[in-house]
Motif scaffolding. Structure first.
Motif, mmCIF file in Angstrom:
data_model
loop_
_atom_site.group_PDB
_atom_site.id
_atom_site.type_symbol
_atom_site.label_atom_id
_atom_site.label_comp_id
_atom_site.label_asym_id
_atom_site.label_seq_id
_atom_site.Cartn_x
_atom_site.Cartn_y
_atom_site.Cartn_z
ATOM 1 N N HIS A 237 -1.902 -1.716 1.035
ATOM 2 C CA HIS A 237 -1.468 -2.520 -0.117
ATOM 3 C C HIS A 237 -2.341 -2.299 -1.356
ATOM 4 C CE1 HIS A 237 1.591 -4.467 2.257
ATOM 5 N NE2 HIS A 237 0.692 -4.794 3.177
ATOM 6 N N GLU A 238 -3.633 -2.176 -1.133
ATOM 7 C CA GLU A 238 -4.528 -1.940 -2.274
ATOM 8 C C GLU A 238 -4.180 -0.614 -2.957
ATOM 9 O OE1 GLU A 238 -6.824 -3.903 -3.551
ATOM 10 O OE2 GLU A 238 -6.409 -5.464 -2.062
ATOM 11 N N ARG B 241 -2.297 0.352 -6.856
ATOM 12 C CA ARG B 241 -2.874 1.242 -7.878
ATOM 13 C C ARG B 241 -1.858 2.284 -8.359
ATOM 14 N NH1 ARG B 241 -7.570 0.880 -4.557
ATOM 15 N NH2 ARG B 241 -6.982 2.763 -3.403
ATOM 16 N N SER C 69 -0.964 -8.746 4.104
ATOM 17 C CA SER C 69 -2.186 -8.892 3.308
ATOM 18 C C SER C 69 -2.144 -10.236 2.598
ATOM 19 C CB SER C 69 -2.280 -7.760 2.267
ATOM 20 O OG SER C 69 -3.287 -8.070 1.304
ATOM 21 N N LYS D 287 -4.525 -11.416 0.782
ATOM 22 C CA LYS D 287 -5.101 -11.221 -0.544
ATOM 23 C C LYS D 287 -4.033 -10.781 -1.559
ATOM 24 C CE LYS D 287 -8.495 -8.253 -2.828
ATOM 25 N NZ LYS D 287 -9.282 -7.030 -2.643
ATOM 26 N N ARG D 288 -3.155 -9.884 -1.129
ATOM 27 C CA ARG D 288 -2.126 -9.352 -2.015
ATOM 28 C C ARG D 288 -0.822 -10.144 -1.930
ATOM 29 N NH1 ARG D 288 -2.949 -5.941 -6.177
ATOM 30 N NH2 ARG D 288 -4.971 -5.011 -5.819
#
Lengths: 534, 144
Positions: A379-380, A384, B25, B27-28
């Motif tokens: 997801h991170e 981006r 997630s 966090k997301r």
């Protein structure tokens, strides 16, 4: 079904077939077009559905070997680093194209004179200029007049907005002092001819549900039919037949039920693209033409040109909403278009700004380029990339080489048992150097634009949209297939109007020039009709 | 359907596999792929790929057969099993991920989570930022 003899028989209802049909209808004789595909319906296009990205890579995939619809024919591309792409329907490949609409430059018709390679065309930019302009009006072209890379011309509609992606990359070119200009695009920026303007669906490559992108099924064909042209769909031509005096006298074709039919005609016109046209000529063998029709030069199927493409993409800190807007129509650059031998190659390439993919294809691209992992970091990394991508493609000028060919596959056939084409193509050293240069300079531009990460594909495999050169135009019957107005040297009532007749490829998209040629050839036939069989 | 002889027919296995590939997630604010009900779509597309000659179906069956109780393993062990199996056929893994990613990022819940409207592009379309006036002004003196 009636197969009454007709005056003009066109094979193929795509970019060139549609334009030609609309023009030749003025001749006053009966005109019939046979098209192997169906009419398309905007209600069926992927962007009507939640799973539009899946549909775009399945039944609307540009590669016929992936799509495998009933109207498609297979192409053996096992000996080519570039996969040929096309679509078979009324509108042809304009159904799926990006609608980037550059003209050729005057120098593109004089390659031999300017650089001592390939051949000059037997016609010039000035020959086609009177046909480029009405074609722009018929298709509905948006753009900004005054590009110094071209002779002056005025697109009928104002340019499309650059959007955040176009703005950011154009700033990079501006900082470097490089040429750039808003693209001429066959996508309407305002209501035009009863069509509604672009609403930025971001999926030009799978059919425009809005109808803002020009495809000949919604531009030329309705007007051609109104003039009386007959269009018969789901009809696949097997071969062109010839009379005892060596003239083309019609075709044999399979109708929608798979029944072999015979259609007689006084004039036969091929508009089947740079693979379909040589395939049909080579399949039209007879006692009189044992090597295929119109092939006394031996050049039918030879000199196949693609445009080898490189893709250069940057990832930016800011969210550019990069899936929104016309897929490929932002700006172009001719900074490296003309020969500069200090670069290590002849001729050159153009850049075209491009956007990012949809939500799903952004993830797929990130996976394929090693930027988005599966698992914990997914997801991170996705955040981006998605929406943060902008870049360009480089379209390099491919030079003709007789070793690059379309032949008949000895085994592969289509659903009607007609031998399928085989493509044999080797990337030239000149093209390889052009692509490497384009990647380096494109990377420089994206860094100047502020990209924090740049990725390049130095040779796109699924990029063989532009099929050219396989029945080249010329004045010498020993070195060309058709004359300077598209008539086969060997068969005086046979014409070819698609990209097959290109002598060289230029370094820009060919459709504007293909259609201008089709209109020019139709005009030439109208002017010379009294002497056509003399 | 746990215990089925087929990976594509075992929704529990597929759900666990999807959660391994795209975990949730907090966090997301992103859901895991295994809780969205997309298993059937993914299985259908993999079956279609296999019918077209892609190796992903058989490769997935090998993971299924070689990792008994996959769905009950701790997350780290599931990840390890998939990593090891991916190394045996990277092309099949990419084909699987392509199908999973497309199904996941077309789901309305996911679209909302990434800031996209949960609808097809048509008929509403999207707004596009206008051309930067400064850029266009720079072109003026260059116009032919």
């Amino acid at each position: 079904m009636t197969n009454e003899p007709v005056g003009v028989l066109i094979i193929g209802a795509g970019a060139s077939g549609g334009a030609f049909a609309w023009s030749i209808a003025d001749l006053g004789t009966s005109v019939l077009c046979l098209e192997q595909g169906p009419w398309m319906h905007q209600r069926d296009y992927p962007t009507n559905f939640m799973d539009w990205e899946t549909r775009a890579s399945g039944p609307f995939a540009p590669n016929p070997n992936v799509r495998r619809l009933a109207q498609d024919y297979p192409v053996n591309d096992s000996e080519s680093p570039i996969q040929p792409l096309m679509f078979n329907a009324v509108g042809g490949s304009t159904i799926l194209w990006a609608a980037h609409f550059p003209r050729f430059t005057p120098g593109d018709f004089r390659v031999r004179t300017e650089d001592g390679v390939a051949d000059d065309w037997p016609i010039s930019y000035e020959t086609l200029e009177p046909f480029y302009t009405p074609n722009d009006r018929m298709m509905g072209v948006s753009g900004l007049a005054g590009d110094p890379a071209y002779p002056y011309h005025e697109p009928p509609l104002p340019p499309l907005p650059l959007g955040a992606t176009g703005n950011v990359v154009a700033r990079g070119f501006e900082r470097l002092g490089w040429h750039w200009w808003p693209s001429d695009s066959a996508i309407i920026s305002q209501e035009y001819g009863g069509r509604a303007p672009c609403i930025n669906l971001g999926a030009c490559g799978s059919g425009c549900t809005q109808g803002a992108k020009a495809s000949t099924d919604i531009t030329y064909w309705p007007l051609a039919e109104r003039k009386g042209v007959q269009l018969r769909t789901n009809c696949r031509v097997k071969e062109i037949t010839v009379s005892e005096n060596g003239l083309a006298d019609g075709v044999l074709y399979y109708d929608a039920d798979g029944v072999l039919q015979e259609q007689k005609a006084e004039v036969v016109v091929l508009a089947c693209n740079g693979i379909g046209t040589p395939r049909l000529l080579l399949n039209s063998r007879s006692e009189r033409f044992p090597d295929g029709l119109a092939n006394s030069s031996g050049l039918v199927g030879k000199n196949l040109m693609f445009h080898p493409y490189a893709l250069i993409r940057g990832i930016f800190e800011e969210n550019l909403n990069s899936r929104r807007g016309p897929t490929g129509c932002t700006f172009w650059s001719h900074e490296f278009y003309k020969t500069d031998r200090s670069r290590g190659f002849v001729r050159g390439y153009s850049y075209e700004g491009s956007r990012g993919g949809g939500p799903g294809m952004s993830a797929v691209w990130g996976m394929a380029t090693g930027r988005i992992p599966w698992g914990e970091g997914h997801h991170e990394a996705y955040a981006r990339v998605n929406g943060h991508v902008a870049g360009m493609v480089a379209i390099t000028e491919d030079l003709p080489d007789e070793a690059n060919t379309v032949t008949l596959d000895p085994v592969l056939t289509d659903a009607n048992g007609i031998p399928a084409p085989k493509v044999t193509y080797t990337l030239s050293e000149n093209s390889r150097r052009q692509l490497a240069h384009a990647v380096d300079r494109g990377t420089e531009a994206l860094k100047a634009a502020g990209a924090v990460d740049v990725q390049a594909d130095p040779l796109m495999r699924t990029a063989g949209w532009h099929l050219m050169g396989t029945a080249r135009m010329g004045t010498d019957p020993a070195r060309s297939v058709v004359n300077e107005w598209g008539r086969a040297h060997d068969v005086k009532n046979l014409f070819i109007i698609d990209g097959s007749i290109f002598v060289t490829s230029a370094g820009v998209n060919p459709t504007s020039t293909i259609q201008a040629l089709a209109l020019y050839i139709a005009d030439s036939i109208k002017k010379n009709v009294g002497e056509l069989f003399a | 359907m746990s215990g089925s002889a087929s990976a594509l027919g075992d929704a529990t296995f597929l759900s666990a596999l999807l959660d391994t590939l795209i975990p949730s997630s907090g966090k997301r604010g992103m859901p895991g792929a295994g809780g969205l009900g997309i298993e059937r779509d993914v299985a259908a597309s993999i079956a279609a790929d296999s019918a077209a000659g892609l190796p992903v179906g058989g490769w997935l069956e090998a993971l299924y057969a070689g990792t008994p109780g996959f769905a009950t393993l701790p997350a780290a062990e599931r990840t390890g099993a998939v990593e090891a199996h991916a190394a045996t056929n990277p092309a099949a893994m990419q084909a699987l991920l392509r199908r999973v990613y497309l199904a996941y990022y077309q789901h309305p819940t996911v679209l909302v989570a990434i800031g996209e409207p949960p609808r097809p592009p048509f008929p509403e379309g999207f707004e596009l930022e206008p051309s930067d006036p400064e850029l266009l002004a720079a072109l003026k003196p260059r116009q032919k």
